[in-house]
Design an enzyme around this catalytic site. Sequence first.
Site: not given
Length: 268
Positions: A58-59, A62
């Site tokens: 997820h990170e 980004h």
Amino acid sequence: MTTASPRADHRISPVFLALVAVMAVSGWAVWTRTIAANTGFAVFLFVVSGWVVSLCLHEYAHARTALHSGDISVGAKGYLTLNPLKYTHALLSIVLPVIFVIMGGIGLPGGAVFIERGRIRGRWRHSLISAVGPLTNVLFAVVCTAPFWLHGLDGVPEPFRYALAFLALLQVTAAILNFVPVPGLDGYGVIEPWLSLKIRRQVEPFAPFGLLAVFGLLWVPEVNHVFFDAVDAILRALGVTDWDAFQGQELFRFWRGEPQVPPLGGTL
């Protein structure tokens, strides 16, 4: 004085590889029921390691999108190594989400990569950077539920099936909560570039409390009911029954006593 090479900034961290290894070994243990005396413990390791792996992805999503949008600083910060220890708020992104999974079976949204937004031009790029994180959770949920919606469950041991169902439930809850357009969450990051400067300045002081407000609302029975009805509806659309997810959560909470599951090659 030496500096890290750009290649080192992109090298996958041994910490992340260790997490993947734990997920693989515990998944094998669940599949084969190697830890026959406590299948729930193996499910616990599999789900927690899988959940942390999904948080890292997820990170990373980004950071990777920010890199291609103009913020070249994310490499030097270690965000592209998938190392959870490199995130600016490891407590918020890793520790608290794991605690919430253990306590309540809810996928707590993380938010720990610091993007230098001044380096990025274009509102669509800003929105995309915020959106790709929860979209990663969506993709993870689709992968976890593939045996269900592809009708490929023949031969899949029930404990492994239940573990996948519960891991998918966590991904769905994380995606929904992340997409809520509340300051501090990715959903607000998607719409923020399209708001006027006046509105953004008025909303900015509330950003640290957005997540707390959302979880406070989840304690309201009516809101909680609507939220989990939506989660259950999405899982059913992906072929996962309420029973699958419930049994997965029960196995995950091995300290409460393991539920009855059929032995290998047989029925109860």
